[in-house]
Write a protein that holds these residues in place. Structure first.
Motif, mmCIF file in Angstrom:
data_model
loop_
_atom_site.group_PDB
_atom_site.id
_atom_site.type_symbol
_atom_site.label_atom_id
_atom_site.label_comp_id
_atom_site.label_asym_id
_atom_site.label_seq_id
_atom_site.Cartn_x
_atom_site.Cartn_y
_atom_site.Cartn_z
ATOM 1 N N PHE A 17 49.773 31.827 48.991
ATOM 2 C CA PHE A 17 50.288 33.201 49.114
ATOM 3 C C PHE A 17 49.191 34.218 48.825
ATOM 4 N N TRP A 18 48.472 34.020 47.735
ATOM 5 C CA TRP A 18 47.422 34.976 47.359
ATOM 6 C C TRP A 18 46.246 34.920 48.331
ATOM 7 N N ASP A 19 45.939 33.730 48.814
ATOM 8 C CA ASP A 19 44.857 33.597 49.782
ATOM 9 C C ASP A 19 45.209 34.305 51.089
ATOM 10 N N ALA A 20 46.447 34.154 51.548
ATOM 11 C CA ALA A 20 46.878 34.826 52.775
ATOM 12 C C ALA A 20 46.902 36.336 52.593
ATOM 13 N N ALA A 46 40.980 34.090 47.346
ATOM 14 C CA ALA A 46 41.945 33.988 46.248
ATOM 15 C C ALA A 46 41.190 33.391 45.073
ATOM 16 N N LYS A 47 41.494 33.826 43.882
ATOM 17 C CA LYS A 47 40.734 33.401 42.709
ATOM 18 C C LYS A 47 40.820 31.890 42.528
ATOM 19 N N ASP A 77 43.265 40.443 39.705
ATOM 20 C CA ASP A 77 42.361 40.155 40.830
ATOM 21 C C ASP A 77 42.596 38.764 41.404
ATOM 22 N N LEU A 78 43.861 38.357 41.474
ATOM 23 C CA LEU A 78 44.164 37.046 42.047
ATOM 24 C C LEU A 78 43.816 37.015 43.532
ATOM 25 N N GLU A 176 42.733 43.379 44.989
ATOM 26 C CA GLU A 176 41.617 44.156 44.464
ATOM 27 C C GLU A 176 40.513 44.225 45.512
ATOM 28 N N ILE A 177 40.069 45.456 45.814
ATOM 29 C CA ILE A 177 38.974 45.672 46.759
ATOM 30 C C ILE A 177 37.764 46.151 45.985
ATOM 31 N N GLN A 178 36.651 45.467 46.141
ATOM 32 C CA GLN A 178 35.393 45.850 45.495
ATOM 33 C C GLN A 178 34.425 46.326 46.575
#
Length: 449
Positions: A17-20, A46-47, A77-78, A176-178
């Motif tokens: 989910f977090w990767d997508a 994804a972290k 920041d997952l 999170e966008i860096q």
């Protein structure tokens, strides 16, 4: 199992989910930045499960976690996206694109002024540029000379309007966008892995000094990148040869607008890639072809991007140009801007396509009449708001028609620039019929009948 193990186990189950979520956000930003002519490398992740566990255990030693909810509030920041800009001078415009694309909830800028001030003034301790970790013995022996990590971070949600059918669940993911320069991101990776994730013991004072020295070289490199950007702008502005790509067109527009004291920090250039494709098809992708239109731009750039305004001026009541621009819009090079076409979707889109075509033809007829009424030898129309006010002053339209005509102009902008997909075909057809009727009325009044 403790709360950390519980959280990590749950995250491992939710990893896809977090990767997508990160990949969707990356695709949207990559497309929007490229379309605006901003050169950047956009990546996502994804972290890592192992890194998450290490981070939680390290933080737990300083502030003991008592619940999974506490961890959820602490770790944000997952899902992460990294935007590495080629030219740091485009940071403001890139931030504008990020805010226009995603729903930004929080933002943070580095270095924090107060942190850097303390690091320079204190000879007994050094606080790192990120300011999130206590000073180590090695840092205590080194006084930081340069500003350290320079970037902008954003925590954002993906708007529902940007999600495809079936992706609704990703709207709840905080990403999170860096954003930093390519050089700063490279330095940050080295510094972060050595300082915050030491695998072979604490760094020595000389190693901290070398990291500081490297940071100084990075800052000098960013200055060189800004000079490279200006040199490229000058080359493109002076060249008589066609623009090679939409990035060169974007550089030309930024340079020319800056010379006209137009501030782009509160605006974006818009879909420069679509404008370039249109100009290339018309064999007009040159500085001399674009330059005459720049003086006619409106000043509400925040609401009407530069590329959209230029396209509107260039189309100027010519049906073949409108068709060429719509072709460029439909063939935009960024896959994330396009739905996957199927037989079913094509049939479903047919009424919308027919209505849009009907509306464009009606609008072209109106613009053609306006061109005749201006009795101008110019191939292009003056800005439409000016023409509408002139129609009102000449009593060729009523105040009510003036108000409705401005509403139609907003619909026209959505139609031409690909934002009318949420407007029912019946509404677009009604608008086309109204435009045809208004065109006949204006012509009748102008002819004195």
């Amino acid at each position: 199992m403790g709360v950390i193990d519980d959280f990590v186990s749950e995250y491992e189950r939710q990893f896809d989910f977090w990767d997508a979520s990160a990949r969707i956000a990356r695709g949207l930003l990559e497309s929007a930045l490229a379309s605006s002519g901003l050169r950047a490398i956009v990546t996502s992740r994804a972290k890592s499960v192992d890194r998450l566990a290490d981070k939680l255990h390290a933080r737990n030693r300083e502030n003991t976690y008592t619940s999974v909810v506490q961890i959820q509030k602490d770790i944000v920041d997952l899902a992460g996206v990294r935007v590495a800009l080629y030219f740091p001078g485009q940071m403001e415009e890139a931030e504008r694109v990020i805010r226009a694309t995603l729903d930004v909830q929080q933002d943070k800028r580095f270095p924090r002024d107060e942190v850097f001030a303390r690091s320079r003034l204190s000879a007994s301790a050094t606080i790192t540029a990120k300011g999130d970790q206590p000073a180590s013995p090695g840092e205590l022996a080194h006084v930081q000379r340069f500003s350290g990590y320079g970037a902008r971070h954003f925590r954002a949600l993906i708007p529902d309007s940007r999600l495809s059918p079936g992706q609704d669940r990703y709207g709840s993911a905080l990403v999170e966008i860096q954003m930093a320069s390519v050089l700063m991101h490279a330095w940050s990776e080295v510094e972060h892995d050595l300082v915050y994730k030491p695998l072979e013991g604490e760094l020595s004072p000389s190693e901290y000094a070398l990291l500081d020295q490297l940071n100084g070289l990075v800052l000098a490199g960013e200055i060189a990148l800004e000079q490279l950007q200006k040199a490229g702008d000058a080359r493109v502005t002076m060249a008589e040869t066609p623009f090679r790509n939409h990035y060169e067109l974007a550089e030309f527009l930024r340079s020319r607008l800056s010379a006209r004291d137009v501030d782009l920090t509160d605006a974006t250039l818009g879909k420069v890639d679509v404008l370039f494709d249109y100009l290339a098809e018309q064999h007009s992708a040159t500085a001399s072809s674009v330059e005459p239109y720049l003086d006619l731009l409106e000043q509400d750039l925040e609401h009407r991007p530069v590329a959209a305004q230029l396209a509107d001026l260039m189309l100027s009541g010519n049906e073949s140009r409108y068709s060429a621009y719509l072709r460029a819009m439909s063939a935009t090079r960024h896959p994330s801007n396009r739905r996957q076409a199927t037989v079913a979707s094509s049939k479903a889109d047919a009424p919308q396509t027919l209505a849009l075509g009907e509306f464009v033809v009606a609008w072209v007829l109106l613009e053609t009449l306006l061109k005749d009424l201006t009795q101008s030898g110019e191939a292009r129309l003056p800005p439409l708001p000016m023409l509408f006010r002139e129609l009102l002053a000449r009593e060729l339209i009523t105040p009510e028609q003036f108000t409705e005509l401005n509403t139609m102009r907003e619909l026209r902008n959505r139609v031409i620039h690909g934002r009318a997909t949420d407007t029912p075909p019946a509404r677009i057809s009604e608008a086309a019929a109204w435009l045809r009727g208004l065109t006949r009325t204006i012509k009748r009044k102008a002819d004195g009948r």
